[in-house]
Design a protein around this motif. Structure first.
Motif, PDB file in Angstrom:
ATOM      1  N   VAL A  65       0.833  -1.203   0.000  1.00 39.72           N
ATOM      2  CA  VAL A  65       0.000   0.000   0.000  1.00 39.72           C
ATOM      3  C   VAL A  65       0.870   1.257   0.000  1.00 39.72           C
ATOM      4  O   VAL A  65       0.587   2.233  -0.704  1.00 39.72           O
ATOM      5  CB  VAL A  65      -0.944  -0.006   1.223  1.00 39.72           C
ATOM      6  N   THR A  66       1.961   1.233   0.774  1.00 41.80           N
ATOM      7  CA  THR A  66       2.847   2.393   0.859  1.00 41.80           C
ATOM      8  C   THR A  66       3.581   2.628  -0.452  1.00 41.80           C
ATOM      9  O   THR A  66       3.680   3.773  -0.934  1.00 41.80           O
ATOM     10  CB  THR A  66       3.863   2.206   1.996  1.00 41.80           C
ATOM     11  N   ILE A  67       4.095   1.566  -1.059  1.00 36.33           N
ATOM     12  CA  ILE A  67       4.813   1.731  -2.329  1.00 36.33           C
ATOM     13  C   ILE A  67       3.864   2.138  -3.447  1.00 36.33           C
ATOM     14  O   ILE A  67       4.235   2.915  -4.335  1.00 36.33           O
ATOM     15  CB  ILE A  67       5.578   0.442  -2.677  1.00 36.33           C
ATOM     16  N   ALA A  68       2.624   1.652  -3.415  1.00 34.75           N
ATOM     17  CA  ALA A  68       1.652   2.078  -4.427  1.00 34.75           C
ATOM     18  C   ALA A  68       1.421   3.584  -4.343  1.00 34.75           C
ATOM     19  O   ALA A  68       1.232   4.249  -5.369  1.00 34.75           O
ATOM     20  CB  ALA A  68       0.343   1.325  -4.251  1.00 34.75           C
ATOM     21  N   PRO A  76       8.254   9.933 -12.517  1.00 35.53           N
ATOM     22  CA  PRO A  76       8.473   8.484 -12.518  1.00 35.53           C
ATOM     23  C   PRO A  76       9.141   7.957 -11.259  1.00 35.53           C
ATOM     24  O   PRO A  76       8.956   6.798 -10.894  1.00 35.53           O
ATOM     25  CB  PRO A  76       9.374   8.276 -13.750  1.00 35.53           C
ATOM     26  N   ARG A  77       9.918   8.822 -10.577  1.00 35.01           N
ATOM     27  CA  ARG A  77      10.585   8.369  -9.354  1.00 35.01           C
ATOM     28  C   ARG A  77       9.656   8.426  -8.141  1.00 35.01           C
ATOM     29  O   ARG A  77      10.028   7.972  -7.061  1.00 35.01           O
ATOM     30  CB  ARG A  77      11.834   9.208  -9.099  1.00 35.01           C
ATOM     31  N   GLY A  78       8.483   8.998  -8.326  1.00 35.80           N
ATOM     32  CA  GLY A  78       7.485   8.983  -7.277  1.00 35.80           C
ATOM     33  C   GLY A  78       7.902   9.733  -6.026  1.00 35.80           C
ATOM     34  O   GLY A  78       8.624  10.718  -6.075  1.00 35.80           O
ATOM     35  N   ASN A  79       7.431   9.244  -4.905  1.00 28.51           N
ATOM     36  CA  ASN A  79       7.697   9.833  -3.597  1.00 28.51           C
ATOM     37  C   ASN A  79       8.794   9.018  -2.919  1.00 28.51           C
ATOM     38  O   ASN A  79       8.532   7.913  -2.439  1.00 28.51           O
ATOM     39  CB  ASN A  79       6.401   9.813  -2.772  1.00 28.51           C
ATOM     40  N   PRO A  80      10.021   9.527  -2.834  1.00 23.17           N
ATOM     41  CA  PRO A  80      11.115   8.729  -2.272  1.00 23.17           C
ATOM     42  C   PRO A  80      10.873   8.283  -0.841  1.00 23.17           C
ATOM     43  O   PRO A  80      11.218   7.175  -0.451  1.00 23.17           O
ATOM     44  CB  PRO A  80      12.325   9.671  -2.372  1.00 23.17           C
ATOM     45  N   GLY A  81      10.255   9.152  -0.028  1.00 25.09           N
ATOM     46  CA  GLY A  81       9.996   8.785   1.356  1.00 25.09           C
ATOM     47  C   GLY A  81       9.046   7.611   1.472  1.00 25.09           C
ATOM     48  O   GLY A  81       9.270   6.680   2.262  1.00 25.09           O
ATOM     49  N   ASP A 131      19.686   6.975  -7.292  1.00 19.93           N
ATOM     50  CA  ASP A 131      19.055   7.323  -6.012  1.00 19.93           C
ATOM     51  C   ASP A 131      19.946   6.921  -4.842  1.00 19.93           C
ATOM     52  O   ASP A 131      19.570   6.106  -3.996  1.00 19.93           O
ATOM     53  CB  ASP A 131      17.696   6.607  -5.902  1.00 19.93           C
ATOM     54  N   PRO A 132      21.143   7.515  -4.745  1.00 21.32           N
ATOM     55  CA  PRO A 132      22.056   7.116  -3.671  1.00 21.32           C
ATOM     56  C   PRO A 132      21.514   7.392  -2.273  1.00 21.32           C
ATOM     57  O   PRO A 132      21.894   6.714  -1.315  1.00 21.32           O
ATOM     58  CB  PRO A 132      23.316   7.943  -3.960  1.00 21.32           C
ATOM     59  N   ARG A 185      11.590   0.222 -13.702  1.00 23.21           N
ATOM     60  CA  ARG A 185      10.477   1.120 -13.997  1.00 23.21           C
ATOM     61  C   ARG A 185      10.700   2.492 -13.370  1.00 23.21           C
ATOM     62  O   ARG A 185      10.429   3.519 -13.986  1.00 23.21           O
ATOM     63  CB  ARG A 185       9.173   0.512 -13.457  1.00 23.21           C
ATOM     64  N   ARG A 186      11.212   2.509 -12.167  1.00 25.84           N
ATOM     65  CA  ARG A 186      11.363   3.757 -11.420  1.00 25.84           C
ATOM     66  C   ARG A 186      12.487   4.635 -11.965  1.00 25.84           C
ATOM     67  O   ARG A 186      12.347   5.862 -12.035  1.00 25.84           O
ATOM     68  CB  ARG A 186      11.619   3.413  -9.950  1.00 25.84           C
ATOM     69  N   TYR A 187      13.592   4.011 -12.344  1.00 22.95           N
ATOM     70  CA  TYR A 187      14.788   4.788 -12.658  1.00 22.95           C
ATOM     71  C   TYR A 187      15.160   4.837 -14.134  1.00 22.95           C
ATOM     72  O   TYR A 187      15.967   5.679 -14.536  1.00 22.95           O
ATOM     73  CB  TYR A 187      15.979   4.239 -11.867  1.00 22.95           C
TER      74      TYR A 187
END
Length: 224
Positions: A65-68, A76-81, A131-132, A185-187
């Motif tokens: 749920v959190t990653i969604a 595309p990188r979404g919410n890093p937190g 995303d270091p 997909r993210r990066y």
């Protein structure tokens, strides 16, 4: 089984169509069907094993749920937190699975190291390059994920619990593949179609991983 398939299909479609709320609801329902199956068969195993399995599924549901929430963003990188938070919940889920496997005698081994090493290098390379800041959390999760997959493929389990071992080995590999696709997909991917198709494959692999791992662990922990 029908309920799981329906929820898994809904999860894949909602992810591909970039619908965050339906995705979250469907994925939580998918995990809930597995938890219900574990609960139904609770009399056939030690209560400690049942609790560990249910806690693992609960952590996975929170992670999904959190990653969604992180995935369905204009960037595309979404919410890093949120992404790191989801990974932390999944790390807990993997730790609990590792605990179950270790209790049943699964141990590290040398099988398929080239493929495992390649997966680790690909994941680490994407994080270091793109995303270091997330590297400490995600590398810790990745280590637990790969340990889980390694223990799930222990040849010792094939000799002692062949049916469970087949499911566990398949589930471990599917989980690793699914998580690598999340990073790709993210990066890497930017156009809408390739991201949607990758999301669909990733979620289908994830659903299969959870199904195979849960069924394998249920067989593995069943009383003789």
């Amino acid at each position: 089984m029908k309920a799981f398939r329906a929820a898994a299909t809904a999860t894949v479609l909602a992810g591909m169509l970039d619908r965050p709320r339906p995705h979250q609801i469907a994925e939580a329902a998918m995990i809930a069907t597995l938890a219900a199956e574990v609960a139904r068969e609770a009399p056939g195993r030690d209560a400690r094993d049942t609790l560990t399995l249910l806690l693992s599924l609960g952590a996975a549901a929170l992670g999904g749920v959190t990653i969604a929430r992180s995935t369905h963003q204009p960037d595309p990188r979404g919410n890093p937190g949120a992404f790191r938070g989801g990974a932390a919940w999944y790390a807990l889920a993997q730790l609990l699975i590792v605990t179950l496997l270790w209790r049943r005698g699964a141990r590290p081994h040398t099988g398929h190291w080239p493929a495992r090493g390649a997966g680790l290098l690909l994941g680490a390379g994407l994080l270091i390059r793109h995303d270091p800041g997330s590297l400490p959390v995600l590398s810790g999760y990745g280590a637990l994920l790969n340990l889980m997959a390694l223990l799930a493929a222990d040849p010792h389990l094939t000799r002692t619990h062949p049916d469970a071992a087949r499911l566990l080995r398949r589930g471990g590999w599917m989980f690793v593949a699914s998580d690598l696709l999340i990073l790709v997909r993210r990066y890497v991917l930017r156009d809408r179609l390739s991201r949607a198709l990758t999301e669909g494959v990733m979620l289908a692999l994830y659903a299969g991983a959870q199904r195979n791992l849960t069924r394998g662990l249920m067989l593995l922990t069943r009383r003789s």
